[in-house]
Scaffold this active site. Structure first.
Site, PDB file in Angstrom:
ATOM      1  N   HIS A 170       0.796  -1.430  -0.164  1.00 23.88           N
ATOM      2  CA  HIS A 170      -0.057  -0.170  -0.074  1.00 23.88           C
ATOM      3  C   HIS A 170       0.770   1.160   0.074  1.00 23.88           C
ATOM      4  O   HIS A 170       0.642   2.011  -1.110  1.00 23.88           O
ATOM      5  CB  HIS A 170      -0.584   0.021   1.272  1.00 23.88           C
ATOM      6  CG  HIS A 170      -1.721   0.498   1.220  1.00 23.88           C
ATOM      7  ND1 HIS A 170      -2.999   1.295   1.225  1.00 23.88           N
ATOM      8  CD2 HIS A 170      -1.376   2.247   1.950  1.00 23.88           C
ATOM      9  CE1 HIS A 170      -3.715   2.439   1.026  1.00 23.88           C
ATOM     10  NE2 HIS A 170      -2.973   2.666   2.022  1.00 23.88           N
ATOM     11  N   GLU A 171       1.665   1.567   1.125  1.00 22.17           N
ATOM     12  CA  GLU A 171       2.830   2.758   0.540  1.00 22.17           C
ATOM     13  C   GLU A 171       3.856   3.027   0.338  1.00 22.17           C
ATOM     14  O   GLU A 171       4.050   3.669  -0.516  1.00 22.17           O
ATOM     15  CB  GLU A 171       3.432   2.445   1.964  1.00 22.17           C
ATOM     16  CG  GLU A 171       2.560   2.347   3.545  1.00 22.17           C
ATOM     17  CD  GLU A 171       1.299   3.624   4.026  1.00 22.17           C
ATOM     18  OE1 GLU A 171       1.668   4.542   2.686  1.00 22.17           O
ATOM     19  OE2 GLU A 171       0.766   3.394   4.456  1.00 22.17           O
ATOM     20  N   HIS A 205       2.147   4.546  -2.740  1.00 23.35           N
ATOM     21  CA  HIS A 205       1.756   6.225  -2.684  1.00 23.35           C
ATOM     22  C   HIS A 205       3.157   6.676  -2.433  1.00 23.35           C
ATOM     23  O   HIS A 205       3.542   7.346  -3.387  1.00 23.35           O
ATOM     24  CB  HIS A 205       1.510   6.766  -1.059  1.00 23.35           C
ATOM     25  CG  HIS A 205      -0.362   6.468  -1.622  1.00 23.35           C
ATOM     26  ND1 HIS A 205      -0.930   6.813  -1.748  1.00 23.35           N
ATOM     27  CD2 HIS A 205      -0.650   5.421   0.297  1.00 23.35           C
ATOM     28  CE1 HIS A 205      -1.956   6.280  -0.942  1.00 23.35           C
ATOM     29  NE2 HIS A 205      -1.541   5.337   0.292  1.00 23.35           N
TER      30      HIS A 205
END
Length: 418
Positions: A18-19, A22
């Site tokens: 997920h990160e 980003h």
């Protein structure tokens, strides 16, 4: 110990992917990503690479990517400040010593009159006890040094707010997107490992000493009807069996091109005070290459649709908070899944990844969806929402989310121990 290791690996993978989404899209847009963190709280492990501090933190409740400009900048130089300056080979300021200047004897000490580290990248001031005004150009990657800790400056063109609406929206959406991609990959791998579960009610392995074996059912039998009522799918077959414990039923099956009727009585199994029927058969698998390739996409879509349906029920009151699970509940469920085998653990990880992606896209403050909402409002209005007002909304939203997590975790503990 096996469950602990599995939970840590699963949690780390979900948050990392997920990160990482980003982070990658922040860097592609030219944003300065100050920190990539797995977990919250005190640092356990840290290293710096390509402008970014990578950390693993103590509390396993999420992660974050800290991009310059999302929060107020750490250090602001004001008129009257005494700072030390060190220079690179081009004569530009490379390090700004905010305090403890005595530890940097080669730094040039000045009193600041004006500093612009956002646009012009210049510092104006005077040497102590001198009247001649000095001008210093600042390197775009210059470092603040405060308490001997270095922090890179962030010119405006490296900050989140300087980028276009599509770039910022993509950076925010990339985290959930990577969770969906992870789910697709895991389900696809599962399809190649075990095959794709058949849509129709085709029997796979017949378990020993079960009603199915005693009745004479064989692997490969296709159930087409129960008590003369047509059966069109595996889900329909299992639902009927579960709903009729200890009740004899007539199964119409196709075997080797011929149809025959077989009577079977599902055994009664008790779980959490409820009885349900079980005959002891596994689902058959389809080895079609095309279905294996598409399995990741179809499963991600189906599970995503189911999760969204349940979220809708939560909003309408059909689900209560007692039905939600936090870290403790997820750990307990992971413990049960791990005991059933590696493939089920992979499926559980994929499902949680879809859930994480969907929840983060909800239009709630402090979540990616809430921040996307503000970016969308800016795109419609043509100007951004006041950063201070947006910050207050996100802070309140984060506090409420932490409160919700505490409530859910307490409910998990009560279910486990009370």
């Amino acid at each position: 110990m096996t469950t602990v290791i599995a939970f840590i690996l699963m949690f780390g993978l979900l948050v990392f992917v997920h990160e990482w989404g980003h982070l990658i899209f922040a860097k592609r847009a030219g944003m300065l990503a100050r920190e990539f963190a797995i977990g919250f709280g005190p640092k356990i492990f840290a290293f710096t690479r390509n402008e970014t501090l990578y950390t693993i933190r103590l509390l396993p409740i999420g992660g974050y990517v800290r991009v310059a400009g999302e929060d107020p900048e750490i250090i602001e130089l004001k008129p009257g400040h005494h700072i030390g300056l060190e220079f690179n080979s081009e004569g530009k300021v490379s390090r700004i010593i905010v305090n403890n200047k005595s530890k940097h004897p080669h730094a040039r000490v000045i009193e600041v009159e004006r500093a612009d580290l956002d646009h012009q990248l210049v510092i104006e001031g005077y040497e102590v006890d001198e009247n001649e005004k000095l001008y210093f150009d600042v390197d775009p990657k210059a470092l603040f040094v405060m308490d001997e800790k270095e922090t890179q400056i962030a010119p405006y063109d490296r900050q989140f707010a300087s980028k276009s609406v599509p770039q910022r929206a993509m950076q925010l959406f990339a985290g959930p997107l990577m969770n969906f991609v992870l789910a697709i990959v895991l389900f696809t791998i599962l399809g190649f490992i075990q095959g794709v579960p058949a849509d129709q009610a085709v029997l796979g392995e017949i378990q020993k000493n079960t009603p199915a074996e005693q009745a004479g059912l064989h692997a490969g039998d296709k159930v087409v009807a129960i008590d003369n009522e047509p059966v069109d799918s595996w889900e329909e077959f299992t639902t009927i069996v579960r709903d009729h414990p200890d009740e004899q039923m007539a199964l119409t099956v196709e075997r080797n091109g011929q149809t025959q009727e077989i009577d079977v009585t599902p055994a009664s199994i008790t779980d959490q005070g409820q009885k349900f029927g079980q005959v002891g058969v596994a689902r058959a698998f389809d080895d079609s290459f095309f279905k294996k390739i598409t399995f990741g996409f179809t499963q991600t879509y189906d599970w995503g649709k189911m999760i969204l349906t349940n979220l809708g029920k939560l909003v309408t009151g059909q689900f209560s908070l007692d039905m939600l699970s936090g870290p403790v509940g997820i750990y307990d469920a992971t413990d049960k899944v791990v005991q059933t085998g590696f493939t089920n653990f992979m499926m559980w990880t994929a499902i949680l990844s879809i859930n994480l992606g969907i929840v983060n896209l909800l239009p709630l403050p402090a979540l990616d969806g809430g921040r996307l909402l503000f970016v969308g409002v800016e795109g419609i209005r043509g100007k951004p929402v006041d950063p201070q007002k947006e910050g207050i909304v996100h802070f309140i939203g984060f506090a409420l989310l932490m409160l919700l997590m505490l409530v859910v975790t307490w409910n998990d503990i009560q279910r486990l121990f009370l």
